[in-house]
Design an enzyme around this catalytic site. Structure first.
Site, PDB file in Angstrom:
ATOM      1  N   LYS A 182       0.858  -1.190   0.000  1.00  0.00           N
ATOM      2  CA  LYS A 182       0.000   0.000   0.000  1.00  0.00           C
ATOM      3  C   LYS A 182       0.898   1.246   0.000  1.00  0.00           C
ATOM      4  CE  LYS A 182      -4.056   1.928   2.263  1.00  0.00           C
ATOM      5  NZ  LYS A 182      -5.177   1.693   3.161  1.00  0.00           N
ATOM      6  N   ARG A 221     -25.392  -2.071   7.206  1.00  0.00           N
ATOM      7  CA  ARG A 221     -25.067  -3.485   7.025  1.00  0.00           C
ATOM      8  C   ARG A 221     -25.651  -4.375   8.118  1.00  0.00           C
ATOM      9  NH1 ARG A 221     -20.396  -4.824   3.821  1.00  0.00           N
ATOM     10  NH2 ARG A 221     -21.194  -4.013   1.875  1.00  0.00           N
ATOM     11  N   GLU A 255     -19.420  -5.480  10.375  1.00  0.00           N
ATOM     12  CA  GLU A 255     -20.382  -4.706  11.153  1.00  0.00           C
ATOM     13  C   GLU A 255     -21.428  -5.600  11.803  1.00  0.00           C
ATOM     14  OE1 GLU A 255     -19.303  -3.899   8.117  1.00  0.00           O
ATOM     15  OE2 GLU A 255     -18.264  -2.013   8.500  1.00  0.00           O
TER      16      GLU A 255
HETATM   17  C1  LIG Z   1     -18.786  -2.126   5.072  1.00  0.00           C
HETATM   18  C2  LIG Z   1     -17.619  -1.214   5.195  1.00  0.00           C
HETATM   19  N1  LIG Z   1     -17.001  -1.077   6.376  1.00  0.00           N
HETATM   20  C3  LIG Z   1     -15.946  -0.257   6.500  1.00  0.00           C
HETATM   21  C4  LIG Z   1     -15.477   0.448   5.437  1.00  0.00           C
HETATM   22  C5  LIG Z   1     -14.339   1.435   5.584  1.00  0.00           C
HETATM   23  N2  LIG Z   1     -13.178   1.028   4.794  1.00  0.00           N
HETATM   24  C6  LIG Z   1     -12.906   1.566   3.597  1.00  0.00           C
HETATM   25  S1  LIG Z   1     -11.561   0.911   2.908  1.00  0.00           S
HETATM   26  C7  LIG Z   1     -11.312  -0.108   4.199  1.00  0.00           C
HETATM   27  C8  LIG Z   1     -10.159  -1.032   4.191  1.00  0.00           C
HETATM   28  C9  LIG Z   1     -10.133  -1.888   2.988  1.00  0.00           C
HETATM   29  O1  LIG Z   1      -8.975  -2.642   3.023  1.00  0.00           O
HETATM   30  P1  LIG Z   1      -8.661  -3.770   1.972  1.00  0.00           P
HETATM   31  O2  LIG Z   1      -9.857  -4.580   1.708  1.00  0.00           O
HETATM   32  O3  LIG Z   1      -7.464  -4.486   2.436  1.00  0.00           O
HETATM   33  O4  LIG Z   1      -8.389  -2.975   0.638  1.00  0.00           O
HETATM   34  P2  LIG Z   1      -7.172  -2.036   0.258  1.00  0.00           P
HETATM   35  O5  LIG Z   1      -7.330  -0.770   1.007  1.00  0.00           O
HETATM   36  O6  LIG Z   1      -5.940  -2.722   0.618  1.00  0.00           O
HETATM   37  O7  LIG Z   1      -7.345  -1.841  -1.203  1.00  0.00           O
HETATM   38  C10 LIG Z   1     -12.274   0.081   5.175  1.00  0.00           C
HETATM   39  C11 LIG Z   1     -12.333  -0.625   6.459  1.00  0.00           C
HETATM   40  C12 LIG Z   1     -16.157   0.286   4.213  1.00  0.00           C
HETATM   41  N3  LIG Z   1     -15.798   0.964   3.117  1.00  0.00           N
HETATM   42  N4  LIG Z   1     -17.207  -0.545   4.124  1.00  0.00           N
END
Ligand SMILES: Cc1ncc(C[n+]2csc(CCOP(=O)(O)OP(=O)(O)O)c2C)c(N)n1
Length: 591
Positions: free
Chosen positions: A245, A361, A333
C-alpha cells in the site's frame, strides 16, 4: 522521455503499448495520481498499491466487455485515469466532479457502484451467472483487498461461487492492511501463505477455487502472464497478489495509515501539509475516544468495539490503554453488533462504534439481536449526517429513519461535544435498554469540553432560545449550529417572533415540552441532517397527528434523493440547509 500516459484515453490505447514499456507507464500513472491527490486530496495509498495490477487487468482483459469489479473502490483512481477520465481526474470528489469511487453512471468501465466493502465477489458472481444464462463469453474479475475479503459478505460470495462453474476470477490484493492493519485469523493465514508456512490446506482450494499465487503485484510481467493463463482456466479461480500500500511514495509506504487519505501533501517530497497551528475545538471522534477511556477507568465492565475503523473512530485511545477491553473486529459490522449483544447479556457495557453508513449493514442484528432482547448496547454512530467528499455511499443520513421504528431503542443526537460526553457518561450508568448516539465527522465548536460529567435525563430536550411565540424551530444534533447562525442573521422583527429548541432525543421525544410548544406556537419548523422521510420531522408530525394539533408544520432535512459528493458546506447549500437558506425559509414563514 516518452509520455505514454498522455496518449492513453481508453484501455484500447493501453493495449497498443509494448509490454516492455508498461513499467514506464506505471511510473507515469503513479506520478499522475500523486500530483493530483497532493493538492486535491483523496484516497492515496490504496490506488498507488494497485497501479501495476490496474494496468495488467486492462491490458490483458477486454474491458469494458470483460467486467472488472473493484471492492470498496477507493483503489480505482488508476482505473479511472486509464478509462477516459484522465482529464477530469482533477475534479475527483469535488462538487460536480467525478466520484471518488466507481459509479455506473460515470463510465461503462465502472461495472458496479461501490464505497462499502466486501461486495465485489457477490456482484461479480451475479454478473458471471448472467453471462452464463445469456450465453455470453465474458470474464468477470473481482478485485478485493485482504481486509475486505474477511467481511462476511465476501465469505458468502465465495461459498456460493465454489459450487458454481461460473467464470469468476477473484483477485486478492493482499497488502496486509485495510485503513488500519488487517486483523483476524484469515490475515494470519494469508501471512503464513506469503512466507511459505502453509501447513493447512489452502483455504480457497477447500472452497473449490482454483488458487494461484502468491505473486508479486508490482511485477507487471508476471501479473500479465498469470492473468493471461487464467483467461483459459474454467470456473471460479483466485489469484493471490502481494502488493505494498502506498507503493512508490516513500512516506506512504512507511506510514500507511496516515497516507490512506493524507489530505494535502507536497508531491515532490511527500511531506504532509501542516495545518494552521491555531487552537481548534476537538473532533467529536476524540471526544468519544478520550471520554470512554475516562469512563472505562471507573467502570470495569466497559468494552469498546469497532469494525475496522480504530483510527477513524478514535477507539485507538482505548485500544492503547485497555488492549483487552477494546476490539477491532475487522470489516464485520454484523458481527460487531451481535458481539456487543453477546457481551451485554453477560453484564458488560459495550460501546459499539460504527459509522452511520456502515451500520446499514447490520440492520437485522440491531433489531433481532439487540433491540428485541432489549440489551443495553451503546451504539455510537460516527459520521452521521453529510460526510462531504466521500459522497453518496458514505453519507450517514438514513440512520434516524431506519432506527426510529425499532422498539426499545433510544435515539439521541447530542448537539455539541459536552452533550456527547454527557450522554456517553449517562449511557453507562445502568441503562436498561439500547441507545444509539449519533454525531458527525469533524470538529464541534466548543473548546472547553472536558467538564465534570452531568447525567442527562433520557428523553429530555436540551438547551433552547426562547423569544417570540409565532414560530418554533425544533432541531436535533449539531445542525443547531446552523439554526443559531440563521437566528443571528434574521432581521429583528422576525427574531422577536421566533424561538428554537434543541430536542436532543429523537426517541423518546420530550412530549411534555412538545405539548407546550404546540399549544404556544403557530408554526413548527423541524430541521435535521438526515433524510426527511421517516426522520425526526416525521416523528413530530406523528406526535401532532396523534394529539390532534393543527399547527402548521414544516420539515427541513435531506430530500428524497441520494446526495452526491462535495464539501459539506456546498452540500448543505445544495439541499437548502445552509444558514442563509434557513434565514430565507424562516423569513418566508414569518412574513
Ligand atoms: C462495510 C464497510 N465497512 C468499513 C469500510 C471502511 N473502509 C474503507 S476501505 C477499508 C479497508 C479496505 O482494506 P482492503 O480490503 O485491504 O483494501 P485495500 O485498502 O488494501 O485496497 C475500510 C475498512 C467500508 N468501506 N465498508
Amino acid at each position: 522521455m516518452p509520455n505514454l500516459l498522455e496518449n492513453i484515453n481508453s484501455p484500447s490505447d493501453l493495449r497498443r503499448i509494448k509490454i516492455e514499456e508498461l513499467p514506464t507507464l506505471a511510473k507515469e500513472l503513479r506520478e499522475f495520481i500523486i500530483n493530483i491527490v497532493a493538492t486535491k486530496e483523496g484516497h492515496l495509498g490504496a490506488s498507488l498499491g494497485v497501479v501495476e495490477l490496474t494496468i495488467a487487468l486492462h491490458y490483458v482483459f477486454n474491458t469494458p466487455d470483460d467486467l472488472i469489479i473493484w471492492d470498496v473502490g477507493h483503489q480505482a483512481y488508476g482505473h479511472k485515469i486509464l478509462t477516459g477520465r484522465k482529464n477530469r481526474f482533477h475534479t475527483n470528489r469535488q462538487l460536480g466532479g467525478i466520484s471518488g469511487f466507481p459509479n455506473r453512471t460515470e463510465s461503462e468501465y465502472d461495472t458496479f457502484g461501490v464505497g462499502h466493502a466486501s461486495t465485489s465477489i457477490s456482484a461479480a458472481l451475479g454478473m458471471a451467472i448472467a453471462s452464463q444464462i445469456k450465453e455470453e463469453d465474458k470474464n468477470h474479475i473481482a478485485v478485493i483487498g485482504d481486509a475486505s475479503i474477511a467481511g462476511g459478505m465476501a465469505f458468502e460470495g465465495l461459498n456460493h461461487a465454489g459450487v458454481t462453474d461460473a467464470n469468476l476470477l477473484v483477485i486478492l490484493n493482499d497488502n496486509a492492511i485495510g485503513i488500519d492493519p488487517s486483523v483476524g485469523a484469515l490475515k494470519q493465514y494469508l501471512t503464513n501463505v506469503k512466507v511459505g508456512i502453509q501447513e493447512q490446506d489452502n483455504i480457497f482450494e477447500a472452497l473449490n477455487f482454483n488458487y494461484s499465487g502468491p505473486i508479486d503485484g508490482h511485477d507487471l510481467k508476471s501479473l500479465i502472464k498469470e492473468c493471461q493463463r487464467l483467461k483459459s482456466v474454467k470456473g471460479p479461480k483466485l489469484l493471490h497478489v502481494i502488493t505494498t500500500k502506498g507503493k512508490g511514495l516513500k512516506q506512504a509506504e512507511e506510514d500507511q495509515v496516515k497516507y490512506h487519505a493524507p489530505g494535502r501533501f507536497d508531491a515532490a517530497t511527500g511531506e504532509l501539509e501542516v495545518g494552521s497551528n491555531t487552537l481548534q475545538p476537538p473532533k467529536f471522534q476524540d471526544v468519544f475516544g478520550l471520554t470512554i477511556v475516562e469512563l472505562a477507568h471507573e467502570n470495569k465492565n466497559i468494552v469498546g468495539i469497532t469494525p475496522a475503523m480504530p483510527t477513524g473512530s478514535s477507539l485507538t485511545y482505548m485500544m492503547q490503554e485497555f488492549p483487552d477491553r477494546a476490539f477491532d473486529v475487522g470489516i464485520a459490522e454484523q458481527h460487531a453488533v451481535t458481539l456487543a449483544a453477546g457481551m451485554a447479556t453477560q453484564g458488560l457495557v459495550p460501546f459499539c462504534n460504527i459509522y452511520s453508513t456502515f451500520l446499514q449493514r447490520a440492520y437485522d442484528q440491531v433489531i433481532h439481536d439487540v433491540a428485541l432482547q432489549n440489551l443495553p448496547v451503546i451504539f455510537c454512530l460516527d459520521r452521521s449526517g453529510l460526510v462531504g467528499e466521500d459522497g453518496a455511499t458514505h453519507h450517514g443520513v438514513f440512520d434516524i429513519s431506519f432506527l426510529r421504528c425499532i422498539p426499545n431503542l433510544i435515539i439521541c443526537a447530542p448537539s455539541n461535544a459536552v452533550e456527547l460526553r454527557n450522554i456517553l457518561y449517562t449511557s453507562q450508568l445502568g441503562l436498561k435498554q439500547p441507545i444509539a448516539i449519533r454525531y458527525p465527522r469533524g470538529r464541534g465548536q466548543i473548546f472547553d469540553w472536558k467538564k465534570p460529567f452531568t447525567r442527562i435525563k433520557i428523553g429530555k430536550a436540551g438547551a433552547n432560545f426562547i423569544n417570540g411565540n409565532e414560530l418554533a424551530v425544533l432541531s436535533i444534533g449539531t445542525i443547531i449550529n446552523a439554526v443559531e447562525k440563521a437566528f443571528s442573521l434574521l432581521s429583528e422583527e422576525y427574531i422577536e417572533k421566533a424561538s428554537y429548541f434543541d430536542m436532543r432525543f429523537v426517541k423518546p421525544l420530550d412530549e411534555l415540552l412538545l405539548h407546550e410548544i404546540f399549544q404556544e406556537y403557530h408554526i413548527i419548523v423541524t430541521i435535521e441532517d438526515g433524510c426527511v422521510k421517516g426522520g425526526f420531522g416525521s416523528a413530530i408530525l406523528e406526535f401532532a397527528a396523534s394529539h390532534n394539533y393543527k399547527n402548521e408544520i414544516v420539515n427541513l432535512g435531506m430530500p428524497d434523493q441520494f446526495i452526491e459528493h462535495g464539501s459539506t458546506e456546498e452540500l448543505f447549500e445544495s439541499v437548502g440547509l445552509a444558514p442563509n437558506d434557513l434565514v430565507k425559509a424562516l423569513s418566508g414563514l414569518l412574513s
